[in-house]
Design a protein around this motif. Structure first.
Motif, PDB file in Angstrom:
ATOM      1  N   ARG A  70     -27.437  26.938 -11.401  1.00 33.01           N
ATOM      2  CA  ARG A  70     -28.298  25.953 -10.719  1.00 33.01           C
ATOM      3  C   ARG A  70     -27.582  24.619 -10.546  1.00 33.01           C
ATOM      4  O   ARG A  70     -27.750  23.928  -9.554  1.00 33.01           O
ATOM      5  CB  ARG A  70     -29.588  25.713 -11.521  1.00 33.01           C
ATOM      6  N   GLY A  71     -26.751  24.267 -11.522  1.00 34.92           N
ATOM      7  CA  GLY A  71     -26.008  23.014 -11.460  1.00 34.92           C
ATOM      8  C   GLY A  71     -24.761  23.081 -10.595  1.00 34.92           C
ATOM      9  O   GLY A  71     -24.044  22.098 -10.446  1.00 34.92           O
ATOM     10  N   GLY A  72     -24.475  24.255 -10.044  1.00 36.68           N
ATOM     11  CA  GLY A  72     -23.308  24.405  -9.176  1.00 36.68           C
ATOM     12  C   GLY A  72     -21.993  24.524  -9.926  1.00 36.68           C
ATOM     13  O   GLY A  72     -20.930  24.286  -9.361  1.00 36.68           O
ATOM     14  N   HIS A  73     -22.062  24.916 -11.210  1.00 33.19           N
ATOM     15  CA  HIS A  73     -20.853  25.003 -12.030  1.00 33.19           C
ATOM     16  C   HIS A  73     -20.227  26.391 -12.051  1.00 33.19           C
ATOM     17  O   HIS A  73     -19.018  26.522 -12.254  1.00 33.19           O
ATOM     18  CB  HIS A  73     -21.150  24.557 -13.460  1.00 33.19           C
ATOM     19  N   VAL A  74     -21.045  27.430 -11.877  1.00 30.26           N
ATOM     20  CA  VAL A  74     -20.527  28.798 -11.882  1.00 30.26           C
ATOM     21  C   VAL A  74     -21.171  29.600 -10.762  1.00 30.26           C
ATOM     22  O   VAL A  74     -22.214  29.232 -10.234  1.00 30.26           O
ATOM     23  CB  VAL A  74     -20.782  29.537 -13.233  1.00 30.26           C
ATOM     24  N   VAL A  75     -20.513  30.691 -10.431  1.00 29.32           N
ATOM     25  CA  VAL A  75     -21.086  31.675  -9.502  1.00 29.32           C
ATOM     26  C   VAL A  75     -20.973  33.045 -10.153  1.00 29.32           C
ATOM     27  O   VAL A  75     -20.050  33.301 -10.924  1.00 29.32           O
ATOM     28  CB  VAL A  75     -20.378  31.679  -8.122  1.00 29.32           C
ATOM     29  N   ARG A  76     -21.957  33.878  -9.841  1.00 31.24           N
ATOM     30  CA  ARG A  76     -21.933  35.272 -10.286  1.00 31.24           C
ATOM     31  C   ARG A  76     -21.604  36.120  -9.073  1.00 31.24           C
ATOM     32  O   ARG A  76     -22.220  35.980  -8.031  1.00 31.24           O
ATOM     33  CB  ARG A  76     -23.288  35.690 -10.843  1.00 31.24           C
ATOM     34  N   ARG A  77     -20.628  36.968  -9.246  1.00 32.37           N
ATOM     35  CA  ARG A  77     -20.234  37.881  -8.176  1.00 32.37           C
ATOM     36  C   ARG A  77     -20.244  39.294  -8.737  1.00 32.37           C
ATOM     37  O   ARG A  77     -20.226  39.482  -9.941  1.00 32.37           O
ATOM     38  CB  ARG A  77     -18.836  37.546  -7.680  1.00 32.37           C
ATOM     39  N   ASP A  82     -16.150  47.200 -11.577  1.00 30.76           N
ATOM     40  CA  ASP A  82     -17.346  47.816 -12.155  1.00 30.76           C
ATOM     41  C   ASP A  82     -18.562  47.268 -11.422  1.00 30.76           C
ATOM     42  O   ASP A  82     -19.058  46.198 -11.731  1.00 30.76           O
ATOM     43  CB  ASP A  82     -17.420  47.505 -13.651  1.00 30.76           C
ATOM     44  N   ARG A  83     -19.036  48.020 -10.450  1.00 30.32           N
ATOM     45  CA  ARG A  83     -20.138  47.547  -9.602  1.00 30.32           C
ATOM     46  C   ARG A  83     -21.458  47.379 -10.349  1.00 30.32           C
ATOM     47  O   ARG A  83     -22.421  46.860  -9.819  1.00 30.32           O
ATOM     48  CB  ARG A  83     -20.332  48.496  -8.403  1.00 30.32           C
TER      49      ARG A  83
END
Length: 144
Positions: A70-77, A82-83
């Protein structure tokens, strides 16, 4: 001992100032530091790896990641191999901010080390390693 105390106090002040600058908790900063180190090593970080590093539960990891995302510090991909898993990455902006703050200050340690002769460095290294062994909680019967 006063010199070591002064060093610890300086490190504490740097950490607090960096947390305040980035508006993050100590735990958040530890997570971002882990992500930066992993990125530099070419490692893919999963939520489980982060939980293990921070010694927190999966539920706490989810809350931490939600807050950082939410704070723009990380992204999840999606994990590249491993899908079923996610890969966690620090955003470029947060990585730059972390490097600008605490990273830049800690890098200055190299300046102090570079001013020492080889013999002086060996003495300091031996002293620090010896002190770490002496105060290690692994030898403290009360820390079981």
């Amino acid at each position: 001992m006063r010199a070591l105390g002064a060093l610890r106090e300086t490190e504490r002040a740097i950490t607090e100032a960096s947390e305040k600058y980035m508006k993050l908790s100590a735990q958040d900063m530890r997570a971002l530091h882990y992500l930066i180190v992993a990125k530099n090593r070419g490692e893919v970080v999963t939520p489980g790896m982060l939980a293990g590093f921070l010694s927190i539960s999966p539920a706490s990891t989810t809350k931490l990641l939600n807050r950082l995302e939410r704070g723009g510090h990380v992204v999840r991909r999606l994990h590249p191999t491993d899908r079923r898993a996610f890969a966690i990455e620090i955003t470029p902006g947060s990585e730059l901010s972390a490097k600008r703050t605490v990273g830049r200050q800690h890098a200055k340690r190299l300046n102090a080390a570079a001013r020492l002769t080889s013999d002086e460095r060996d003495t300091v290294i031996r002293f620090l390693r010896d002190m770490a062994r002496e105060i290690s909680i692994t030898t403290a019967d009360w820390a079981e």
